[in-house]
Design a protein around this motif. Structure first.
Motif, short mmCIF file in Angstrom:
data_model
loop_
_atom_site.label_atom_id
_atom_site.label_comp_id
_atom_site.label_asym_id
_atom_site.label_seq_id
_atom_site.Cartn_x
_atom_site.Cartn_y
_atom_site.Cartn_z
N LEU A 247 7.07 61.97 97.65
CA LEU A 247 8.33 62.63 97.85
C LEU A 247 8.98 62.23 99.09
O LEU A 247 10.12 61.98 99.01
CB LEU A 247 8.57 64.05 97.26
N VAL A 251 12.73 60.72 100.16
CA VAL A 251 13.89 61.44 100.83
C VAL A 251 14.30 60.99 102.10
O VAL A 251 15.49 60.79 102.42
CB VAL A 251 13.48 63.09 100.92
N MET A 604 16.03 60.71 92.39
CA MET A 604 16.18 61.43 93.65
C MET A 604 17.03 60.20 94.51
O MET A 604 18.18 60.65 95.00
CB MET A 604 15.20 61.48 94.49
#
Length: 640
Positions: A247, A251, A604
């Motif tokens: 993740l 990000v 995302m």
């Protein structure tokens, strides 16, 4: 009243040298006379309408020339290249001379409205756009052929008549920048706006990315330390760490796009229109007509280029990859020998010998990477790409493929063929730390030491001479022309790319990788700053809106890291214990989790906007205003 090129007076009483032109020693007088005349000639006559004067050196040779421009010439040049400046209403707009009063800090007597790097960029643009008119050759050099529309500067460079063109340093500004940038050891942000004003957007963006990436690594480093201290041999506990890493890698790259958009909007490059690309200096071919511009220029068959790529370049790259794998197998033989030696002796010396193969292999990897880089540059140049962007893309692809395999093949082999997690951890740590030490030495410390030695010799030689000219300027030009040339941010981004791979690909095996990366990057910021200010000639500013193809390279690496970490998690004893009877169920589950994580990653990336909302609104507002202005202009033309 609108100022025109024809009415521009090139005579300037207060000459400010901005750019240095060094011609080859022994350049013929008629060549110098013709070239300098083209530089000072009016735009209407095909000249650059700049100011130029020779620099008299200690031996009387006039092969070095200083180039400047009047304030008015630079303002008109700013409009030509499409520089974007801040207006009085705090919006960013492309500069036009007719609306100059609407821009913040503009005044007719304000010589600092344009930064020195912007002035040098304008001069470089004008020099590169000096084109042949009816000349068939460079005067004095019949072999140096010219044709209408050919760049004169590029022809002079390729024929060795022009040695180099480089912008001068501003000693006072450089001294201030050095003090605020690396002159004092402190915890804080870099002066990116000052770096941008002095070196331009491309270099400022690199240092911005380096700083951002270093801060982004801190959470990984903080989480990695307790994992290293308290759960060294318990790989099952690294599942959460690997998931966080997946993740994290998504990000940070998406957030960087937003930060990059904010910076480049503030600097004006986010709004700059992309200019039509001219053929690169090394491009050659038979004379033809460009169907887009209608100008004469070299034409080269795309079929020939493709044949060169697929019949020569691709096989050569494959051969280099095979050689890299062969060297890797030699490394594993050395590892086995060191292990056998340790088993026989069980001494402190034999324990140290366990690390020797990895250190030797890390050194060999760095040497192979550098040798291959030269080969890749030669091959890409031989492929004869018309555009600089195409050349760079093919070069980056070649270098990334080889560097990726050369640096990471052994780690993949240890992880997924030998299944030796202890050796994987040892090899990863050794490769990472050794490569960082070698890069710091080769890229910063060694060039700085050599430059310092050269400067001492130069100062002794200059002060022993009795000269009537401005000694400080002569000394500056003579010292700077001997400095190394900074060839761009390619190697710097490549180093960060490989570091990102070491951190993200096998994070669940060696959590301390992020710690060493942070420590390296902190020293990298200082050493790179030192390198830019003390070792290399000042590079020309290059406007840019992002980090280009490197963004895609980092995103590709983050996708690969999802696959590798999922497989490593699937290999853990804890996960294997959940599927005692069927390995196929385990494989399918790992594949499902991997696809799910990739889906989350892409969602995302889609959900996080590349530009902040306020920047989007400002861009939309500017687009609306330009459309309205175009409508008014069209309506005015119809009414006439």
């Amino acid at each position: 009243m609108k100022e025109s090129w024809s009415s521009l007076d090139t005579l300037e009483t207060n000459f400010r040298p901005l750019v240095v032109i060094e011609l080859a020693k022994g350049t013929k007088e008629e060549t110098i006379e013709w070239f300098t005349k083209r530089i000072v000639d009016k735009k209407a006559n095909g000249g650059a309408q700049l100011l130029i004067k020779p620099l008299v050196t200690e031996n009387g040779d006039e092969n070095i020339y200083l180039v400047g421009a009047s304030h008015l010439r630079l303002l008109l040049g700013a409009e030509t290249v499409g520089l974007v400046k801040e207006c009085n209403d705090n919006s960013m707009r492309a500069f036009t001379y007719s609306s100059r009063k609407t821009f913040k800090d503009f005044a007719d007597d304000n010589q600092n409205f344009l930064t020195m790097s912007e002035c040098q960029y304008i001069i470089k643009h004008e020099l590169e756009n000096l084109r042949a008119k009816d000349e068939k050759m460079i005067p004095g050099y019949p072999q140096a052929k010219l044709y209408p529309g050919k760049s004169i500067v590029r022809r002079l460079l390729t024929n060795g008549i022009l040695v180099q063109i480089f912008p001068l340093h501003d000693r006072e500004e450089l001294k201030k920048l050095r003090h605020t940038w690396y002159g004092q050891v402190k915890i804080g942000y870099q002066p990116l706006d000052e770096i941008r004003c002095y070196f331009g957007e491309t270099i400022a963006l690199y240092f911005g990315f380096l700083e951002y990436f270093t801060f982004a690594l801190i959470p990984m480093a903080v989480i990695g330390i307790p994992y290293y201290v308290f759960a060294w041999e318990d790989y099952d506990k690294y599942v959460m760490f690997a998931t966080f890493n997946l993740l994290w890698s998504t990000v940070i790259l998406e957030v960087w796009k937003r930060i990059c958009a904010v910076m480049t909007y503030r600097w004006g490059t986010l709004l700059m229109k992309r200019q039509f690309e001219e053929p690169r200096p090394g491009f050659h071919g038979v004379l033809g007509i460009n169907p887009v511009t209608g100008r004469e220029e070299p034409v080269y068959s795309s079929i020939k280029r493709q044949l060169r790529i697929y019949l020569v370049s691709v096989p050569f790259v494959c051969l280099c990859l095979y050689f890299s794998l062969y060297v890797m197998m030699i490394y594993f033989n050395l590892e086995q020998w060191a292990l056998d030696y340790h088993e026989e002796n069980k001494s402190s010396f034999s324990s140290l010998m366990l690390y020797v193969p990895s250190i030797i292999y890390a050194v060999v990897i760095e040497i192979m990477n550098r040798i291959y880089r030269y080969a890749a540059e030669f091959l890409t140049s031989w492929e004869n790409h018309r555009l600089e962007s195409s050349y760079q893309n093919h070069l980056i692809l070649k270098v990334l493929v080889f560097n990726f395999l050369n640096c990471f093949a052994s780690l993949f082999y240890i992880a997924f063929v030998l299944f030796d997690m202890k050796l994987l951890r040892q090899s990863l740590a050794t490769l990472l730390i050794t490569s960082q030490i070698l890069n710091q030495f080769a890229e910063s410390l060694l060039p700085y030491w050599l430059q310092k030695r050269h400067m001492k010799k130069m100062k002794k030689r200059m002060h022993s001479l009795k000269m009537d000219t401005d000694l400080s300027l002569v000394e500056q030009v003579n010292s700077e022309k001997e400095m190394g040339t900074y060839f761009g941010t390619f190697d710097d981004y490549l180093e960060l790319f490989l570091q990102f791979g070491y951190v993200s690909l096998f994070s669940c095996v060696y959590p301390l990788a992020a710690v060493f990366a942070v420590l390296n990057n902190i020293t990298e910021i200082y050493s790179d700053a030192l390198k830019m200010c003390r070792v290399y000639k000042r590079p020309f500013a290059e406007p840019t809106a992002n980090i280009g193809v490197w963004q895609l390279a980092f995103e590709t690496m983050s996708v690969i890291s999802v696959v590798t970490n999922c497989i490593l998690i699937g290999m853990s004893p804890q996960v294997n214990a959940l599927f005692p009877d069927s390995k196929m169920d385990l494989i399918l589950t790992v594949a499902l989790v991997e696809h799910l994580l990739l889906a989350i990653k892409f969602v995302m990336a889609f959900v996080i906007p590349d530009k902040p909302r306020d920047i989007q609104i400002k861009l939309a507002k500017l687009e609306f205003e330009s459309l309205e202005a175009l409508k008014k202009q069209l309506n005015g033309n119809h009414s006439l």
